[in-house]
Design a protein around this motif. Structure first.
Motif, PDB file in Angstrom:
ATOM      1  N   PRO A 109       2.875  10.247  -4.860  1.00  0.00           N
ATOM      2  CA  PRO A 109       1.751   9.314  -4.840  1.00  0.00           C
ATOM      3  C   PRO A 109       1.218   8.971  -6.228  1.00  0.00           C
ATOM      4  CG  PRO A 109       0.953  11.511  -4.440  1.00  0.00           C
ATOM      5  CD  PRO A 109       2.449  11.634  -4.647  1.00  0.00           C
TER       6      PRO A 109
ATOM      7  N   GLN B 120       4.001  17.090  -2.403  1.00  0.00           N
ATOM      8  CA  GLN B 120       4.024  16.855  -3.845  1.00  0.00           C
ATOM      9  C   GLN B 120       4.503  18.059  -4.652  1.00  0.00           C
ATOM     10  OE1 GLN B 120       0.125  15.525  -5.116  1.00  0.00           O
ATOM     11  NE2 GLN B 120      -0.222  14.439  -3.198  1.00  0.00           N
TER      12      GLN B 120
ATOM     13  N   SER C  29       0.850  -1.187   0.000  1.00  0.00           N
ATOM     14  CA  SER C  29       0.000   0.000   0.000  1.00  0.00           C
ATOM     15  C   SER C  29       0.883   1.233   0.000  1.00  0.00           C
ATOM     16  CB  SER C  29      -0.908   0.018   1.235  1.00  0.00           C
ATOM     17  OG  SER C  29      -1.751  -1.113   1.256  1.00  0.00           O
TER      18      SER C  29
ATOM     19  N   ASP D 226       2.406   4.556   1.078  1.00  0.00           N
ATOM     20  CA  ASP D 226       2.565   5.265   2.347  1.00  0.00           C
ATOM     21  C   ASP D 226       1.955   6.657   2.202  1.00  0.00           C
ATOM     22  OD1 ASP D 226       3.793   6.881   4.516  1.00  0.00           O
ATOM     23  OD2 ASP D 226       4.980   5.069   4.873  1.00  0.00           O
ATOM     24  N   THR D 227       1.071   7.020   3.106  1.00  0.00           N
ATOM     25  CA  THR D 227       0.360   8.300   2.997  1.00  0.00           C
ATOM     26  C   THR D 227       1.289   9.498   3.110  1.00  0.00           C
ATOM     27  OG1 THR D 227      -0.113   8.242   5.372  1.00  0.00           O
ATOM     28  CG2 THR D 227      -1.790   7.340   3.874  1.00  0.00           C
ATOM     29  N   ARG D 228       2.500   9.296   3.595  1.00  0.00           N
ATOM     30  CA  ARG D 228       3.449  10.400   3.745  1.00  0.00           C
ATOM     31  C   ARG D 228       4.235  10.689   2.468  1.00  0.00           C
ATOM     32  NH1 ARG D 228       6.535   7.769   8.767  1.00  0.00           N
ATOM     33  NH2 ARG D 228       6.133   5.967   7.406  1.00  0.00           N
ATOM     34  N   THR D 229       4.101   9.853   1.467  1.00  0.00           N
ATOM     35  CA  THR D 229       4.955   9.968   0.298  1.00  0.00           C
ATOM     36  C   THR D 229       4.799  11.302  -0.426  1.00  0.00           C
ATOM     37  OG1 THR D 229       5.660   8.903  -1.761  1.00  0.00           O
ATOM     38  CG2 THR D 229       3.297   8.878  -1.285  1.00  0.00           C
TER      39      THR D 229
ATOM     40  N   THR E 287       8.900   4.391   0.361  1.00  0.00           N
ATOM     41  CA  THR E 287       8.184   4.967  -0.787  1.00  0.00           C
ATOM     42  C   THR E 287       8.893   4.817  -2.130  1.00  0.00           C
ATOM     43  OG1 THR E 287       9.210   7.177  -0.626  1.00  0.00           O
ATOM     44  CG2 THR E 287       7.279   6.750   0.777  1.00  0.00           C
TER      45      THR E 287
END
Length: 441
Positions: A206, A241, A198, A200-203, A345
């Motif tokens: 994305p 981002q 999955s 990583d929400t911190r990446t 990531t």
């Protein structure tokens, strides 16, 4: 004529010279091989391609297959060694011409030569340099041996004397009878011997692979948010981002071309704003070109421990130090945070890469090739020329005339003054330390 496009690191339909040439034939087909060699253990103990770039590649091939299908061009996809699959394909489909992007580094040359050796000499292989901003035929140097050691000299001369070629548009739709039966499917991570994961929400990355997604990123970064107008000011960022274009993964596998990005910048400059920030993205594309020309000039020397300078250091090799560096357990929190980011990531900022590479080779004095091989395995945007060229540069055996060593403490104070980046990636590590200490008490 039956023409075949052997896709390698040119996974797009727009501005693809091989595809454009192939479309002069009666029948046009494409082939892509997920070469098992590139998913196996390499010379330094890491898988040559880990799960992050592998999934990005899978997403890319899915989009390429779909985009070609809209042109009535079939893309045959195999999990096999090209030297086993492609000669058989050429024979079965009566291929007369094979068009492919020109590659010149060790592994790519080995595969190409093995394929050609198994094919009839009547089959024509036509290679095109298609990964540059400044085409090799256009640069102001008679031979690659004249490429200067210093980037600034290369950049200034090319900017004066070299024009960037225009973009080739996508080919016209082929007649429906160009399609032939194609039961091949794009593999999964498991098919490649890798585990699913999955995001990583911190990446800071994305995004998904593929030419269509590359176009979406340009649309967003250039035209919707207009962040291109601030690129130079923000490119040394660490979190989120928006601090840089993030185009490098698509560039690396050829989902988008350097020329496409260049002309998009020029359009932005003529209609929105032209400043040092917009120029700086072109500046980075020229750096990318430079490392490709360095590898053209020096060949396999870019993989040797002495680098292109033939410089000898007392390199060390320690399994324990390697494990601590990879897992982010060194004595330097800024280094640790960056190593945690790439491990979770497949992404690391430009600023982070410079610091962890310098720390590995100049502070820990470990064999720089081990660090380069780890990056090759993990990075979403791995490019053989940029990766090994930058690692030589950071390790004192490449093109850095100043032979710098990064002070990671000062770098952290400058680029992460509030510790936001370190807190983002070290919270789990800090929790474990606190928990372990409290347990001991």
């Amino acid at each position: 004529m039956n023409n075949l496009v052997w896709f390698r690191n040119d996974l797009r339909i727009r501005n693809n010279t091989s595809l454009a040439k192939a479309c002069s034939g009666n029948k046009v087909m494409g082939v892509y091989c997920f070469n098992p060699t590139y998913f196996s253990i390499g010379d330094y103990g890491f898988k040559k391609t880990e799960r992050f770039r592998a999934r990005f590649l899978i997403e890319t091939i899915i989009q390429l297959k779909d985009n070609l299908r809209k042109l009535n061009i079939p893309l045959f996809v195999y999990v096999d060694n090209p030297e086993k699959r492609i000669p058989k394909f050429i024979h079965e489909h009566g291929i007369q011409n094979v068009f492919l992007q020109k590659e010149w580094t060790r592994d790519e040359n080995k595969v190409r030569n093995a394929v050609i050796a198994k094919v009839s000499s009547s089959v024509n292989f036509e290679e095109s340099y298609d990964q540059f901003l400044f085409h090799p035929d256009d640069i102001p140097y008679v031979s690659f041996q004249q490429i200067p050691k210093i980037f600034t000299e290369f950049r200034k001369k090319c900017e004066i004397y070299t024009k960037v070629r225009p973009v080739l548009e996508s080919p016209m739709v082929r007649p429906e009878n160009n399609l032939v039966e194609n039961n091949t499917v794009v593999p999964s991570l498991q098919d490649l011997g890798l585990s699913n994961f999955s995001i990583d929400t911190r990446t800071a990355f994305p995004f998904k692979g593929g030419e269509t997604n590359a176009k979406k990123r340009i649309e967003e970064y250039f035209w919707e948010t207009k962040k291109l107008a601030f690129y130079k000011k923000t490119r040394n960022g660490l979190v989120g981002q928006g601090y840089s274009s993030k185009l490098s993964p698509w560039l690396a596998n050829g989902s988008i071309s350097a020329r496409t990005i260049y002309w998009e910048v020029k359009e932005f400059e003529s209609t929105v704003k032209k400043n040092q920030d917009t120029y700086w993205l072109v500046f980075e594309l020229i750096w990318r070109d430079f490392f490709k020309y360095v590898s053209l000039k020096h060949g396999n020397q870019i993989f040797r421990i002495e680098g292109i300078l033939n410089k000898k250091y007392d390199w060390k090799t320690s399994k324990k130090i390697t494990e601590h560096w990879i897992s982010g357990q060194t004595e330097d929190p800024f280094i640790n945070a960056n190593m945690q980011e790439i491990a979770r990531t497949g992404w690391m900022s430009n600023r982070g890469r410079q610091n962890v590479a310098s720390f590995w080779s100049r502070v820990l004095e470990q064999d720089w090739r081990i660090g380069a091989a780890y990056f090759e395995s993990m990075l979403l945007d791995y490019d053989v020329h940029s990766n090994w060229g930058n690692w030589m540069y950071s390790s004192g055996v490449g093109n850095d005339p100043r032979n710098r060593i990064f002070n990671s403490k000062r770098q952290a104070e400058r680029y992460d003054p509030n510790g936001k980046f370190q807190a983002l990636w070290l919270q789990e590590t800090l929790f474990k330390i606190i928990f372990r200490n409290s347990f001991k008490q």
